[in-house]
Design an enzyme around this catalytic site. Structure first.
Site, PDB file in Angstrom:
ATOM      1  N   GLN A  94      -7.062 -21.218   1.913  1.00  0.00           N
ATOM      2  CA  GLN A  94      -7.262 -22.531   3.029  1.00  0.00           C
ATOM      3  C   GLN A  94      -6.079 -23.333   2.850  1.00  0.00           C
ATOM      4  OE1 GLN A  94     -12.107 -22.632   3.546  1.00  0.00           O
ATOM      5  NE2 GLN A  94     -11.173 -24.432   3.063  1.00  0.00           N
TER       6      GLN A  94
ATOM      7  N   ASN B 177     -22.664 -34.006   1.375  1.00  0.00           N
ATOM      8  CA  ASN B 177     -22.419 -33.600   2.635  1.00  0.00           C
ATOM      9  C   ASN B 177     -23.528 -32.361   3.045  1.00  0.00           C
ATOM     10  OD1 ASN B 177     -21.218 -31.319   1.311  1.00  0.00           O
ATOM     11  ND2 ASN B 177     -19.042 -31.899   1.944  1.00  0.00           N
TER      12      ASN B 177
ATOM     13  N   HIS C 195     -12.491 -25.027   8.120  1.00  0.00           N
ATOM     14  CA  HIS C 195     -13.786 -25.580   7.200  1.00  0.00           C
ATOM     15  C   HIS C 195     -14.003 -27.002   7.511  1.00  0.00           C
ATOM     16  CE1 HIS C 195     -14.978 -25.751   2.816  1.00  0.00           C
ATOM     17  NE2 HIS C 195     -15.761 -26.330   3.414  1.00  0.00           N
TER      18      HIS C 195
ATOM     19  N   ARG D 285     -18.663 -20.030   0.810  1.00  0.00           N
ATOM     20  CA  ARG D 285     -17.098 -19.843   0.417  1.00  0.00           C
ATOM     21  C   ARG D 285     -16.583 -18.468   0.800  1.00  0.00           C
ATOM     22  NH1 ARG D 285     -16.782 -24.502  -0.042  1.00  0.00           N
ATOM     23  NH2 ARG D 285     -16.345 -25.709  -1.825  1.00  0.00           N
TER      24      ARG D 285
HETATM   25  P1  NDP Z   1     -26.906 -25.894  -5.064  1.00  0.00           P
HETATM   26  O1  NDP Z   1     -26.402 -25.928  -6.449  1.00  0.00           O
HETATM   27  O2  NDP Z   1     -27.805 -26.763  -4.636  1.00  0.00           O
HETATM   28  O3  NDP Z   1     -27.785 -24.615  -4.690  1.00  0.00           O
HETATM   29  C1  NDP Z   1     -27.040 -23.295  -4.902  1.00  0.00           C
HETATM   30  C2  NDP Z   1     -28.176 -22.507  -5.092  1.00  0.00           C
HETATM   31  O4  NDP Z   1     -27.540 -20.997  -5.376  1.00  0.00           O
HETATM   32  C3  NDP Z   1     -29.140 -22.749  -6.259  1.00  0.00           C
HETATM   33  O5  NDP Z   1     -30.152 -23.068  -5.479  1.00  0.00           O
HETATM   34  C4  NDP Z   1     -29.056 -21.480  -7.258  1.00  0.00           C
HETATM   35  O6  NDP Z   1     -30.062 -21.335  -7.542  1.00  0.00           O
HETATM   36  C5  NDP Z   1     -28.503 -20.432  -6.375  1.00  0.00           C
HETATM   37  N1  NDP Z   1     -27.486 -19.418  -6.928  1.00  0.00           N
HETATM   38  C6  NDP Z   1     -26.600 -19.773  -7.729  1.00  0.00           C
HETATM   39  N2  NDP Z   1     -26.028 -18.552  -8.203  1.00  0.00           N
HETATM   40  C7  NDP Z   1     -26.860 -17.521  -7.770  1.00  0.00           C
HETATM   41  C8  NDP Z   1     -26.669 -16.177  -7.785  1.00  0.00           C
HETATM   42  N3  NDP Z   1     -25.722 -15.617  -8.366  1.00  0.00           N
HETATM   43  N4  NDP Z   1     -27.461 -15.434  -7.026  1.00  0.00           N
HETATM   44  C9  NDP Z   1     -28.548 -16.083  -6.345  1.00  0.00           C
HETATM   45  N5  NDP Z   1     -28.513 -17.353  -6.159  1.00  0.00           N
HETATM   46  C10 NDP Z   1     -27.777 -18.150  -6.813  1.00  0.00           C
HETATM   47  O7  NDP Z   1     -25.793 -26.239  -3.987  1.00  0.00           O
HETATM   48  P2  NDP Z   1     -25.632 -26.483  -2.462  1.00  0.00           P
HETATM   49  O8  NDP Z   1     -26.718 -26.008  -1.974  1.00  0.00           O
HETATM   50  O9  NDP Z   1     -25.236 -27.804  -2.576  1.00  0.00           O
HETATM   51  O10 NDP Z   1     -24.167 -26.094  -2.114  1.00  0.00           O
HETATM   52  C11 NDP Z   1     -23.865 -24.532  -2.003  1.00  0.00           C
HETATM   53  C12 NDP Z   1     -22.737 -24.081  -1.811  1.00  0.00           C
HETATM   54  O11 NDP Z   1     -22.057 -24.473  -0.580  1.00  0.00           O
HETATM   55  C13 NDP Z   1     -21.721 -25.047  -2.601  1.00  0.00           C
HETATM   56  O12 NDP Z   1     -21.363 -24.403  -4.110  1.00  0.00           O
HETATM   57  C14 NDP Z   1     -20.484 -24.761  -2.076  1.00  0.00           C
HETATM   58  O13 NDP Z   1     -19.570 -23.539  -2.447  1.00  0.00           O
HETATM   59  C15 NDP Z   1     -20.787 -24.609  -0.529  1.00  0.00           C
HETATM   60  N6  NDP Z   1     -20.523 -26.098   0.193  1.00  0.00           N
HETATM   61  C16 NDP Z   1     -19.743 -25.840   1.401  1.00  0.00           C
HETATM   62  C17 NDP Z   1     -19.304 -26.793   1.997  1.00  0.00           C
HETATM   63  C18 NDP Z   1     -18.803 -26.895   3.511  1.00  0.00           C
HETATM   64  O14 NDP Z   1     -18.248 -27.772   3.855  1.00  0.00           O
HETATM   65  N7  NDP Z   1     -18.818 -25.807   4.009  1.00  0.00           N
HETATM   66  C19 NDP Z   1     -19.962 -28.306   1.900  1.00  0.00           C
HETATM   67  C20 NDP Z   1     -20.859 -28.152   0.475  1.00  0.00           C
HETATM   68  C21 NDP Z   1     -21.044 -27.129  -0.372  1.00  0.00           C
HETATM   69  P3  NDP Z   1     -30.535 -20.385  -9.024  1.00  0.00           P
HETATM   70  O15 NDP Z   1     -29.470 -21.182  -9.873  1.00  0.00           O
HETATM   71  O16 NDP Z   1     -31.833 -20.433  -9.148  1.00  0.00           O
HETATM   72  O17 NDP Z   1     -29.803 -18.867  -8.683  1.00  0.00           O
END
Ligand code: NDP
Length: 386
Positions: A315, A148, A334, A286
């Protein structure tokens, strides 16, 4: 025979739609990063485009599971010690839950779940599971990575436009029979020329940047690992080595990182105070990434110009949750990742993961969060055990 306990959001209040708004949805076979969409064996137990994310829809899993001799129990009552979830948990071998209606698998509940082998997220984001406790109990945690991401990216783009252009209040004026243009536009701007920054440019964050490029914004991002220079050049991205640098520079901030112990309250009172006056915030990642009451204060004082998102804690949010009524908010329950289009993919992915589990084949690496007592697959990149 296994017991599968599936926790889904309740059915529509007025029952299933007698007819859907559209007769079909496009078939998506591959995602932007080359990953293939779910490929379960055999027929799906639903027609793509139908409502399957709620209790009666049962993610279309019933036929597959019951043909295999398994018992599928679908509930929505999930919170508190007297909930059906707590009552049924000790016998469950597989728990399926969704981020939209999370069945929180705390360490305490995991201790009670003596038979639990798999905690499956029908969607993306497994922070509702205590991952360290799951690893200790040798429970496999998996989610339908990628299913998604674009659904959420589209929601974020919609919210950026809605906030900056003052769409929701103006729409309310139209509904109320009003025509005071000055009221509609006294907080309405173009997004063209503004600076947009995403904290996290992974599957969703990068998709947001790509979608916003044609709007003529200046695009920024921060995360721990820098993107490939070809992507930076293609989108003319400015990289910031830390959150502080990004938030002081941009006009619209998108939060798109996972929730784990060290990212909780990432945007707290002090960080909010460092943002430019008039910053817009979007959070479809989140709810716990943002300090709840500090945000309310920042909106009331006018320091933050608007906040939109679809994630809360807990939630479902209580009717009194202050984010429902704080000024200049464009909150939704959500729902960004559970459009009918998204449901078709994550329900198919849930089936694929169950087939792998019951047929003894390895669950796709990109779907794994915890396996064999440790973070694995996507989980090893996305989460910390705390
Ligand atoms: P990804 O894992 O593809 O991307 C998350 C990115 O965050 C990574 O590129 C990572 O890069 C970066 N990241 C992680 N930790 C940190 C940090 N401490 N500081 C800065 N950057 C950070 O996840 P998605 O894009 O698929 O999803 C992201 C989030 O969105 C999910 O974890 C989920 O919680 C939320 N989500 C919400 C949905 C909704 O319905 N509202 C549906 C799907 C997801 P790097 O490791 O280089 O830091």
């Amino acid at each position: 025979m296994a017991k599968i306990l599936c926790v889904l959001y309740p059915d529509p209040v007025d029952g299933y739609p007698p007819r859907y708004a559209r007769d079909e949805i496009p078939t998506i076979t591959t995602y932007a990063n080359g990953q293939t969409a779910p490929t379960p064996m055999g027929a799906l137990g639903f027609k793509p485009g139908e409502l399957v994310g709620c209790v009666s829809g049962a993610l279309g899993l019933r036929n597959y599971l019951e043909r295999g001799g398994h018992e599928l129990i679908v509930i929505s009552d999930k919170d508190g010690p007297n909930s059906e979830f707590e009552r049924l948990l000790p016998d469950a071998e597989v728990v399926i839950s969704q981020p939209f209606w999370p069945a929180y698998l705390t360490a305490d509940r995991i201790t009670k779940a003596k038979n639990l082998k798999v905690a499956l997220t029908a969607g993306i984001g497994s922070d509702h599971v205590d991952l360290a406790a799951a690893a200790r109990a040798n429970i496999t945690v998996a989610e339908v990575t990628g299913s998604n991401s674009i659904s959420v990216a589209e929601h974020v783009v919609m919210m950026a436009l809605s906030l900056v252009r003052n769409y929701l209040p103006a729409h309310q004026t139209a509904i109320d029979g009003g025509w005071n243009i000055a009221d509609c536009v006294s907080r309405s701007y173009d997004i063209e020329g503004l600076h947009f920054g995403t904290i996290g440019a992974g599957r969703i964050g990068l998709a947001v940047l790509r979608r916003l490029k044609p709007f003529g914004l200046h695009l920024h991002y921060t995360q721990r690992h820098r993107l490939d220079s070809t992507i930076e050049n293609e989108l003319n991205l400015t990289f910031h080595s830390d959150v502080q640098s990004l938030i002081k520079t941009v006009d619209i901030i998108n939060l798109q990182i996972p929730l784990y112990p060290s990212t909780e309250n990432l945007l707290d009172e002090a960080v909010l105070a460092q943002m430019k006056r008039g910053t817009y915030l979007i959070n479809c990642a989140r709810g716990k990434l943002v300090e709840r009451d500090a945000l309310v204060r920042a909106l009331k004082s006018g320091h933050i110009a608007g906040y939109a998102g679809d994630v809360w804690f807990p939630q479902p949010a209580s009717p009194e949750h202050p984010w429902r009524t704080m000024p200049f908010n464009g909150m939704t329950p959500h729902m960004s990742g559970t459009s009918l289009s998204a449901q078709a993919r994550y329900a198919a992915g849930t089936l694929e993961i169950l087939q792998s589990y019951f047929e003894g084949t390895r669950i796709r690496e990109e779907y794994l969060i915890v396996d064999s007592g440790n973070l694995a697959g996507t989980g090893a990149h996305s989460y910390e055990l705390g």
